[in-house]
Write a protein that holds these residues in place. Structure first.
Motif, PDB file in Angstrom:
ATOM      1  N   ILE A  72       0.850  -1.182   0.000  1.00 25.33           N
ATOM      2  CA  ILE A  72       0.000   0.000   0.000  1.00 25.33           C
ATOM      3  C   ILE A  72       0.892   1.241   0.000  1.00 25.33           C
ATOM      4  O   ILE A  72       1.894   1.304   0.705  1.00 25.33           O
ATOM      5  CB  ILE A  72      -0.967  -0.049   1.217  1.00 25.33           C
ATOM      6  CG1 ILE A  72      -2.088   0.961   1.112  1.00 25.33           C
ATOM      7  CG2 ILE A  72      -0.218   0.054   2.529  1.00 25.33           C
ATOM      8  CD1 ILE A  72      -3.260   0.633   2.026  1.00 25.33           C
ATOM      9  N   ALA A  73       0.531   2.184  -0.855  1.00 26.69           N
ATOM     10  CA  ALA A  73       1.311   3.411  -0.985  1.00 26.69           C
ATOM     11  C   ALA A  73       0.391   4.608  -0.803  1.00 26.69           C
ATOM     12  O   ALA A  73      -0.832   4.503  -0.988  1.00 26.69           O
ATOM     13  CB  ALA A  73       1.986   3.471  -2.361  1.00 26.69           C
ATOM     14  N   THR A  74       0.958   5.731  -0.415  1.00 23.36           N
ATOM     15  CA  THR A  74       0.151   6.953  -0.340  1.00 23.36           C
ATOM     16  C   THR A  74       0.774   8.031  -1.218  1.00 23.36           C
ATOM     17  O   THR A  74       1.925   7.929  -1.639  1.00 23.36           O
ATOM     18  CB  THR A  74      -0.019   7.441   1.112  1.00 23.36           C
ATOM     19  OG1 THR A  74      -1.035   8.463   1.142  1.00 23.36           O
ATOM     20  CG2 THR A  74       1.282   8.016   1.663  1.00 23.36           C
ATOM     21  N   LEU A  81      -4.685   6.626  -1.548  1.00 24.31           N
ATOM     22  CA  LEU A  81      -3.957   5.378  -1.323  1.00 24.31           C
ATOM     23  C   LEU A  81      -3.940   4.582  -2.621  1.00 24.31           C
ATOM     24  O   LEU A  81      -4.930   4.574  -3.364  1.00 24.31           O
ATOM     25  CB  LEU A  81      -4.634   4.529  -0.238  1.00 24.31           C
ATOM     26  CG  LEU A  81      -4.594   5.073   1.190  1.00 24.31           C
ATOM     27  CD1 LEU A  81      -5.522   4.251   2.088  1.00 24.31           C
ATOM     28  CD2 LEU A  81      -3.169   5.058   1.744  1.00 24.31           C
ATOM     29  N   LEU A  82      -2.818   3.934  -2.858  1.00 25.85           N
ATOM     30  CA  LEU A  82      -2.720   2.995  -3.963  1.00 25.85           C
ATOM     31  C   LEU A  82      -2.502   1.616  -3.351  1.00 25.85           C
ATOM     32  O   LEU A  82      -1.460   1.355  -2.739  1.00 25.85           O
ATOM     33  CB  LEU A  82      -1.563   3.362  -4.892  1.00 25.85           C
ATOM     34  CG  LEU A  82      -1.330   2.411  -6.066  1.00 25.85           C
ATOM     35  CD1 LEU A  82      -2.551   2.318  -6.967  1.00 25.85           C
ATOM     36  CD2 LEU A  82      -0.109   2.863  -6.877  1.00 25.85           C
TER      37      LEU A  82
END
Lengths: 128, 128
Positions: A72-74, A81-82
């Motif tokens: 999870i990325a921001t 969020l990705l």
């Protein structure tokens, strides 16, 4: 641990884009509140806050088509969020498609660009 | 032509996910009102409605880092767009990264997972 995330900009919600960890296809867009984000991390099953039902909603809770969290990325503003996930089941869209983004704008109109991956009536029955 | 799109659910805005047409990387998330959507189609340069500045904002208008529209899809609810685009320039993020999603959640903290693709001070100067 969530100070990076800005839940205030959208009334407690963050936009969450789900991308297939294997194919890189964007599968759906949902929204998470802080509780949904933390439940996603703790269970490993992607969980949203349903704006229409006003409650937590783990994708797959009724269909079995869970999204298994991979990473999870921001983003720079902390309001997106990705979510990279593996999709359990033939498709994430409740209309029967692999991705919710099954319509493209071509020649001035929205057209379906793929076939259904499963029969939604069999999975969701009368609740669809 | 836009009846499929539901601009009402989010006060006139639709969530727009931008994906690199070549690498499939998700680059950023923005928001479009109807005018931004139509300008994106008519100019071929991805254009958003900036919530902070409350005006149309064509990505690249100050940096030159335009997003050239390749295709556009919508989701089952018609309240999300998936924009496939080619990125002109080394990165879309105003912080200097290829993608706005340059931080991932690892070991209980958000960590930068890549190096800057360009120096934002050189591109945006004092306006950064």
């Amino acid at each position: 641990m969530n100070d990076t995330l800005d839940f205030d900009k959208q009334s407690g919600l963050i936009t969450a884009v789900v991308q297939d960890a294997n194919t890189q296809r964007v599968l759906m867009v949902g929204y998470m509140n802080r509780e949904a984000f933390e439940k996603t991390l703790s269970t490993g099953h992607v969980t949203f806050f349903s704006r229409s039902r006003q409650r937590l909603w783990t994708k797959g809770e009724s269909s079995g088509h869970y999204l298994v969290l991979k990473s999870i990325a921001t983003d720079c503003d902390g309001d997106g969020l990705l979510v990279s996930a593996e999709s359990i089941g033939p498709g994430v869209c409740h209309n029967g498609f692999e991705s919710c983004f099954y319509r493209s704008f071509r020649g001035g109109a929205w057209v379906e660009t793929e076939a259904r991956a499963y029969d939604p009536d069999e999975v969701y029955g009368a609740r669809k």
